[in-house]
Design an enzyme around this catalytic site. Structure first.
Site, PDB file in Angstrom:
ATOM      1  N   LYS A  18       0.853  -1.198   0.000  1.00  0.00           N
ATOM      2  CA  LYS A  18       0.000   0.000   0.000  1.00  0.00           C
ATOM      3  C   LYS A  18       0.883   1.241   0.000  1.00  0.00           C
ATOM      4  CE  LYS A  18      -4.427  -1.318   0.862  1.00  0.00           C
ATOM      5  NZ  LYS A  18      -4.249  -2.732   0.568  1.00  0.00           N
ATOM      6  N   THR A  64      -1.213  -4.725   4.610  1.00  0.00           N
ATOM      7  CA  THR A  64      -0.099  -3.786   4.835  1.00  0.00           C
ATOM      8  C   THR A  64      -0.609  -2.376   5.148  1.00  0.00           C
ATOM      9  OG1 THR A  64      -0.074  -3.395   2.459  1.00  0.00           O
ATOM     10  CG2 THR A  64       1.527  -4.971   3.297  1.00  0.00           C
ATOM     11  N   ASP A  65      -1.886  -2.251   5.535  1.00  0.00           N
ATOM     12  CA  ASP A  65      -2.498  -0.918   5.589  1.00  0.00           C
ATOM     13  C   ASP A  65      -1.974  -0.003   6.694  1.00  0.00           C
ATOM     14  OD1 ASP A  65      -4.158  -2.969   4.366  1.00  0.00           O
ATOM     15  OD2 ASP A  65      -5.509  -1.311   3.927  1.00  0.00           O
ATOM     16  N   PHE A 166      27.714  32.442 -12.189  1.00  0.00           N
ATOM     17  CA  PHE A 166      27.974  31.286 -13.060  1.00  0.00           C
ATOM     18  C   PHE A 166      28.741  31.788 -14.282  1.00  0.00           C
ATOM     19  CE2 PHE A 166      26.750  27.767 -16.016  1.00  0.00           C
ATOM     20  CZ  PHE A 166      27.418  26.777 -15.308  1.00  0.00           C
ATOM     21  N   ARG A 183      23.752  36.739  -9.613  1.00  0.00           N
ATOM     22  CA  ARG A 183      22.436  36.292 -10.068  1.00  0.00           C
ATOM     23  C   ARG A 183      21.589  35.847  -8.877  1.00  0.00           C
ATOM     24  NH1 ARG A 183      23.408  30.085 -12.460  1.00  0.00           N
ATOM     25  NH2 ARG A 183      24.416  29.331 -10.580  1.00  0.00           N
ATOM     26  N   VAL A 251      25.865  25.847  -8.938  1.00  0.00           N
ATOM     27  CA  VAL A 251      25.039  24.948  -8.123  1.00  0.00           C
ATOM     28  C   VAL A 251      25.891  23.743  -7.711  1.00  0.00           C
ATOM     29  CG1 VAL A 251      22.998  23.475  -8.121  1.00  0.00           C
ATOM     30  CG2 VAL A 251      22.928  25.685  -9.296  1.00  0.00           C
ATOM     31  N   GLN A 252      26.677  23.233  -8.668  1.00  0.00           N
ATOM     32  CA  GLN A 252      27.477  22.041  -8.401  1.00  0.00           C
ATOM     33  C   GLN A 252      28.422  22.252  -7.213  1.00  0.00           C
ATOM     34  OE1 GLN A 252      26.723  23.309 -11.388  1.00  0.00           O
ATOM     35  NE2 GLN A 252      26.977  21.864 -13.064  1.00  0.00           N
ATOM     36  N   HIS A 280      15.021  29.389 -12.382  1.00  0.00           N
ATOM     37  CA  HIS A 280      15.593  30.609 -12.943  1.00  0.00           C
ATOM     38  C   HIS A 280      14.730  31.837 -12.678  1.00  0.00           C
ATOM     39  CE1 HIS A 280      18.940  28.716 -14.926  1.00  0.00           C
ATOM     40  NE2 HIS A 280      18.121  27.744 -15.308  1.00  0.00           N
TER      41      HIS A 280
HETATM   42  O1  LIG Z   1      25.144  26.705 -11.414  1.00  0.00           O
HETATM   43  C1  LIG Z   1      24.871  26.339 -12.572  1.00  0.00           C
HETATM   44  N1  LIG Z   1      25.331  25.142 -13.032  1.00  0.00           N
HETATM   45  C2  LIG Z   1      25.075  24.679 -14.297  1.00  0.00           C
HETATM   46  O2  LIG Z   1      25.524  23.599 -14.684  1.00  0.00           O
HETATM   47  C3  LIG Z   1      24.283  25.510 -15.126  1.00  0.00           C
HETATM   48  N2  LIG Z   1      23.816  25.392 -16.403  1.00  0.00           N
HETATM   49  C4  LIG Z   1      23.081  26.492 -16.658  1.00  0.00           C
HETATM   50  O3  LIG Z   1      22.482  26.744 -17.745  1.00  0.00           O
HETATM   51  N3  LIG Z   1      23.066  27.326 -15.593  1.00  0.00           N
HETATM   52  C5  LIG Z   1      23.811  26.735 -14.622  1.00  0.00           C
HETATM   53  N4  LIG Z   1      24.097  27.119 -13.357  1.00  0.00           N
END
Ligand SMILES: O=c1[nH]c(=O)c2[nH]c(=O)[nH]c2[nH]1
Length: 315
Positions: A18, A64-65, A166, A183, A251-252, A280
Site C-alpha cells: 500500500k 499492509t495498511d 555562473f 544572479r 550549483v554544483q 531561474h
Molecule cells: O550553477 C549552474 N550550473 C550549471 O551547470 C548551469 N547550467 C546552466 O544553464 N546554468 C547553470 N548554473
C-alpha cells in the site's frame, strides 16, 4: 499454430503493498505535553507471493495498511518506525523475505505563545517533507536481518538574491547562456543520505518491537547514528546555512560543500546525494524604457522611510 498464454509467460518479479497510507498520531505526555507526527507511509512486500499473481491465490497476501501505526513504540522517529515496519513483516511472516518502507513526514512545529512553546498547538512551518526509505532483508534467514536506510528531505524551496555567479563555463557554437557574476539562485532541494548498512538483531517477541541495531561504534553493522534524532535537523541546517553563506560559483560547487558538511557532522552516514534544479529568475532587460535593470545598484532599491508620528509610509 495455437499459442498458450500460460506457457509463454513467466512472472519475473513481484512486490505488492500500500502507498499513501496516512498516519497521524498524538503521543500524550504526563503533564499535558502532546507530541504529534503526520506521515504518509508506503509498504511493499517481496517473498513467496508469486501464486497470488499466477494462480489467484490470495492466501499469501498479508495486509499492509495501517499496522503498527497505533502500537509502534518507535512512531516518533521516522527512521526507527520504518525499520520497525520492515522488521515486523520480514520476521513475522515466514514467506515474506524483503520489505520496502517509505515514510514521508509532514512538518508540525509548536506554536510559541508569550515566548513559550505551546503544549498542544502546532503550525506547518515549511512545505518540505522528511523522507525515509528502509529496506529490510531477510533473504539470508529470519535471524540474519539486514537493512539499508536512506533519509533526507524533499521540496525545500530556497532563494538567495546575491552571492551566486555562473561564469567560465564551456562555450561553443551551441552556447547561448550569458555568464553572470551576480544572479538570483533559487532551487527546490531534494536531499538523501544513506547510513552504513545495518545488521538488525532479530526480535523474539510477537509484536516484533524488540529488534535492535548495533549501537557501539566498531560493532559489525554499527547503526548508532540511526538512533540519533539530531541527524535530520543537522542535515537540514547544514543545507540552509551553506546555501546562505556560500559565495556560489555554481550549483554544483555549492551542492558539494553541503554534502561535505553533512558527512563531517554525522558519523555513520556513508554517502549524500542532492538534486538542486535551478529555478531561474531572469532579470527583464528594460533598456528600451531607458532603465538599467541589469546592473544591481543600491540606488535601485527604493528608499523606504516610516514615520510613526505622522503615520505616513513613503517608498
Ligand atoms: O550553477 C549552474 N550550473 C550549471 O551547470 C548551469 N547550467 C546552466 O544553464 N546554468 C547553470 N548554473
Amino acid at each position: 499454430m495455437s499459442t498458450n498464454a500460460a506457457e509463454l509467460s513467466t512472472l519475473s518479479y513481484a512486490k505488492y503493498g500500500k502507498t499513501n497510507v496516512r498516519v497521524f498520531r498524538i503521543v500524550r505526555g504526563d503533564d499535558g505535553l502532546h507530541t504529534v507526527v503526520e506521515y504518509s507511509v508506503e509498504t511493499l512486500l517481496e517473498g513467496d507471493i508469486e501464486t497470488s499473481y499466477t494462480e489467484a491465490d490470495n492466501s499469501v497476501v498479508v495486509a499492509t495498511d495501517s499496522i503498527l501505526a497505533k502500537t509502534s513504540p518507535y512512531i516518533l522517529s521516522p527512521e526507527k518506525f520504518a525499520l520497525h515496519i520492515g522488521t515486523f513483516f520480514s520476521s513475522k511472516y515466514a514467506h515474506i523475505h524483503k520489505v520496502h518502507v517509505t515514510v514521508t513526514q509532514l512538518r508540525w512545529s509548536r506554536i510559541t505563545v508569550d515566548g513559550k512553546e505551546h503544549k498542544h498547538s502546532f503550525y506547518r512551518d515549511g512545505d518540505d517533507r522528511r523522507v525515509v526509505k528502509a529496506i529490510v532483508d531477510a533473504t539470508a534467514g529470519k535471524h540474519a536481518l539486514t537493512a539499508t536506510l536512506t533519509s533526507g528531505l524533499t521540496d525545500l524551496l530556497v532563494l538567495k538574491s546575491t552571492g551566486s555567479a555562473f561564469e567560465n563555463f564551456y562555450r561553443d557554437e551551441y552556447t547561448t547562456l550569458v555568464p553572470v557574476d551576480d544572479r538570483i539562485f533559487s532551487t527546490s532541494v531534494d536531499l538523501s543520505y544513506t547510513f552504513s548498512d545495518i545488521k538488525l538483531v532479530a526480535p523474539q517477541d510477537e509484536a516484533k518491537t524488540e529488534f535492535q541495531v548495533p549501537l557501539k561504534e566498531g560493532d559489525e553493522g554499527y547503526a548508532g547514528s540511526v538512533w540519533d534524532d539530531g541527524v535530520a535537523e543537522r542535515a537540514r541546517k547544514a543545507t540552509l546555512e551553506v546555501f546562505a553563506v556560500d559565495e556560489s560559483a555554481s550549483v554544483q560547487a555549492t551542492l558539494y560543500k553541503m554534502g561535505q558538511r553533512i558527512i563531517a557532522e554525522n558519523a555513520g552516514i556513508k554517502n549524500v546525494s542532492y538534486s538542486l534544479p535551478n529555478k531561474h529568475y531572469i532579470p527583464v532587460d528594460m533598456k528600451y524604457l531607458g532603465i538599467d535593470n541589469l546592473t544591481p545598484t543600491a540606488a535601485q532599491t527604493p528608499a523606504r522611510t516610516f514615520s510613526s508620528a505622522l503615520g505616513t509610509y513613503v517608498s
